[in-house]
Design a protein around this motif. Structure first.
Motif, PDB file in Angstrom:
ATOM      1  N   UNK A 110      35.807  39.581  46.353  1.00  0.00           N
ATOM      2  CA  UNK A 110      37.094  38.976  46.717  1.00  0.00           C
ATOM      3  C   UNK A 110      36.810  37.615  47.342  1.00  0.00           C
ATOM      4  N   UNK A 111      37.430  36.591  46.774  1.00  0.00           N
ATOM      5  CA  UNK A 111      37.269  35.221  47.283  1.00  0.00           C
ATOM      6  C   UNK A 111      38.376  34.900  48.273  1.00  0.00           C
ATOM      7  N   UNK A 112      38.070  34.047  49.237  1.00  0.00           N
ATOM      8  CA  UNK A 112      39.032  33.671  50.265  1.00  0.00           C
ATOM      9  C   UNK A 112      40.291  33.084  49.635  1.00  0.00           C
ATOM     10  N   UNK A 113      41.434  33.492  50.137  1.00  0.00           N
ATOM     11  CA  UNK A 113      42.770  33.071  49.687  1.00  0.00           C
ATOM     12  C   UNK A 113      43.083  33.472  48.246  1.00  0.00           C
ATOM     13  N   UNK A 114      42.328  34.386  47.670  1.00  0.00           N
ATOM     14  CA  UNK A 114      42.639  34.866  46.317  1.00  0.00           C
ATOM     15  C   UNK A 114      43.893  35.730  46.384  1.00  0.00           C
ATOM     16  N   UNK A 115      44.696  35.671  45.323  1.00  0.00           N
ATOM     17  CA  UNK A 115      45.960  36.402  45.320  1.00  0.00           C
ATOM     18  C   UNK A 115      45.903  37.671  44.480  1.00  0.00           C
ATOM     19  N   UNK A 116      44.718  37.984  43.968  1.00  0.00           N
ATOM     20  CA  UNK A 116      44.565  39.187  43.172  1.00  0.00           C
ATOM     21  C   UNK A 116      43.315  39.948  43.648  1.00  0.00           C
ATOM     22  N   UNK A 117      43.486  41.251  43.852  1.00  0.00           N
ATOM     23  CA  UNK A 117      42.367  42.100  44.254  1.00  0.00           C
ATOM     24  C   UNK A 117      42.164  43.144  43.159  1.00  0.00           C
ATOM     25  N   UNK A 118      40.933  43.273  42.695  1.00  0.00           N
ATOM     26  CA  UNK A 118      40.619  44.214  41.622  1.00  0.00           C
ATOM     27  C   UNK A 118      39.956  45.469  42.198  1.00  0.00           C
ATOM     28  N   UNK A 119      40.449  46.629  41.786  1.00  0.00           N
ATOM     29  CA  UNK A 119      39.914  47.905  42.255  1.00  0.00           C
ATOM     30  C   UNK A 119      39.461  48.759  41.083  1.00  0.00           C
ATOM     31  N   UNK A 120      38.606  49.725  41.382  1.00  0.00           N
ATOM     32  CA  UNK A 120      38.186  50.707  40.386  1.00  0.00           C
ATOM     33  C   UNK A 120      38.111  52.090  41.027  1.00  0.00           C
ATOM     34  N   UNK A 121      38.041  53.117  40.204  1.00  0.00           N
ATOM     35  CA  UNK A 121      37.962  54.517  40.629  1.00  0.00           C
ATOM     36  C   UNK A 121      39.189  54.978  41.406  1.00  0.00           C
ATOM     37  N   UNK A 122      40.351  54.468  41.023  1.00  0.00           N
ATOM     38  CA  UNK A 122      41.594  54.894  41.658  1.00  0.00           C
ATOM     39  C   UNK A 122      42.061  56.237  41.110  1.00  0.00           C
ATOM     40  N   UNK A 123      42.730  57.003  41.924  1.00  0.00           N
ATOM     41  CA  UNK A 123      43.314  58.287  41.509  1.00  0.00           C
ATOM     42  C   UNK A 123      44.829  58.173  41.626  1.00  0.00           C
ATOM     43  N   UNK A 124      45.517  58.672  40.640  1.00  0.00           N
ATOM     44  CA  UNK A 124      46.973  58.616  40.630  1.00  0.00           C
ATOM     45  C   UNK A 124      47.532  59.330  41.868  1.00  0.00           C
ATOM     46  N   UNK A 158      48.001  36.778  51.238  1.00  0.00           N
ATOM     47  CA  UNK A 158      46.596  36.409  51.058  1.00  0.00           C
ATOM     48  C   UNK A 158      46.059  35.714  52.307  1.00  0.00           C
ATOM     49  N   UNK A 159      46.869  34.847  52.889  1.00  0.00           N
ATOM     50  CA  UNK A 159      46.453  34.134  54.094  1.00  0.00           C
ATOM     51  C   UNK A 159      46.317  35.109  55.272  1.00  0.00           C
ATOM     52  N   UNK A 160      47.270  36.040  55.363  1.00  0.00           N
ATOM     53  CA  UNK A 160      47.237  37.038  56.437  1.00  0.00           C
ATOM     54  C   UNK A 160      46.035  37.968  56.279  1.00  0.00           C
ATOM     55  N   UNK A 161      45.665  38.288  55.054  1.00  0.00           N
ATOM     56  CA  UNK A 161      44.527  39.171  54.794  1.00  0.00           C
ATOM     57  C   UNK A 161      43.212  38.519  55.222  1.00  0.00           C
ATOM     58  N   UNK A 162      43.115  37.201  55.100  1.00  0.00           N
ATOM     59  CA  UNK A 162      41.892  36.468  55.448  1.00  0.00           C
ATOM     60  C   UNK A 162      41.746  36.217  56.949  1.00  0.00           C
ATOM     61  N   UNK A 163      42.786  36.468  57.727  1.00  0.00           N
ATOM     62  CA  UNK A 163      42.745  36.207  59.165  1.00  0.00           C
ATOM     63  C   UNK A 163      41.699  37.045  59.877  1.00  0.00           C
ATOM     64  N   UNK A 164      40.999  36.407  60.794  1.00  0.00           N
ATOM     65  CA  UNK A 164      40.187  37.142  61.745  1.00  0.00           C
ATOM     66  C   UNK A 164      38.778  37.506  61.367  1.00  0.00           C
TER      67      UNK A 164
END
Length: 188
Positions: A110-124, A158-164
């Motif tokens: 995940x890159x700073x200020x990116x607006x898309x997050x990719x996940x894997x191995x999710x369960x419904x 995205x900005x809030x996620x990068x805080x701190x």
């Protein structure tokens, strides 16, 4: 202590027996007065005022009886109720843990200020909460299907996620399993 208690109980029993005999004698006298037609009301008023032995003996017996029975009887203890928190912990221990290789994880960096997050191995049905380093919730969502998926964020999120700090974390809740948290590092 037991000897003293035994003496007190013996004294109480003797006083109780003497009071019972005196009460029976007084009752027999009252029956005789009632049969002759005389009233015992006047003697009842005079007796306690003058300190008759019958009234004093009965008062002593009742006070001695009540004082001796109080320490002998102990109230039954009620079982202590368990706090809800302890019950929740106990139930949480019963839940299964998700195996490490089956846990939800990020697919790419995940890159700073990116607006898309990719996940894997999710369960419904899993509920995922995104938190920044300060512990503030940024977004929550429910996984729609098994496997890979992505989440789109607004610029503000995205900005809030990068805080701190250098990472954020997400918590995953799945029915029947213990919740878990995973750190997701932020690359520049």
């Amino acid at each position: 202590m037991k000897k003293i208690f035994g003496y007190v109980l013996g004294l109480v029993a003797a006083l109780f027996a003497a009071g019972a005999i005196a009460t029976n004698a007084n009752a027999d006298g009252s029956d005789a007065d009632a049969a002759s037609g005389s009233s015992n009301a006047g003697s009842a008023l005079i007796g306690p005022a003058m300190g008759s032995s019958d009234a004093g003996g009965a008062a002593e017996i009742s006070s001695a009886e009540s004082s001796s029975q109080q320490p002998a009887e102990k109230p039954a203890k009620k079982p202590a109720k368990k706090p809800a928190r302890k019950l929740a912990k106990k139930l949480a221990k019963r839940e299964k843990r998700v195996a490490a290789d089956k846990k939800l994880r990020g697919r790419l960096h995940y890159r700073k200020d990116a607006r898309e997050i990719l996940f894997q191995k999710g369960k419904k049905g899993e509920e995922v909460y995104l938190y920044n380093r300060k512990g503030k919730e940024v977004k929550k969502f429910r996984v729609a299907k098994n496997g890979r998926f992505d989440i789109k964020l607004s610029k503000k999120q995205a900005k809030k996620l990068d805080e701190g700090g250098k990472y954020f974390h997400f918590a995953v809740y799945q029915k029947g399993y213990k919740p878990y948290e995973i750190r997701y590092y932020i690359y520049k």
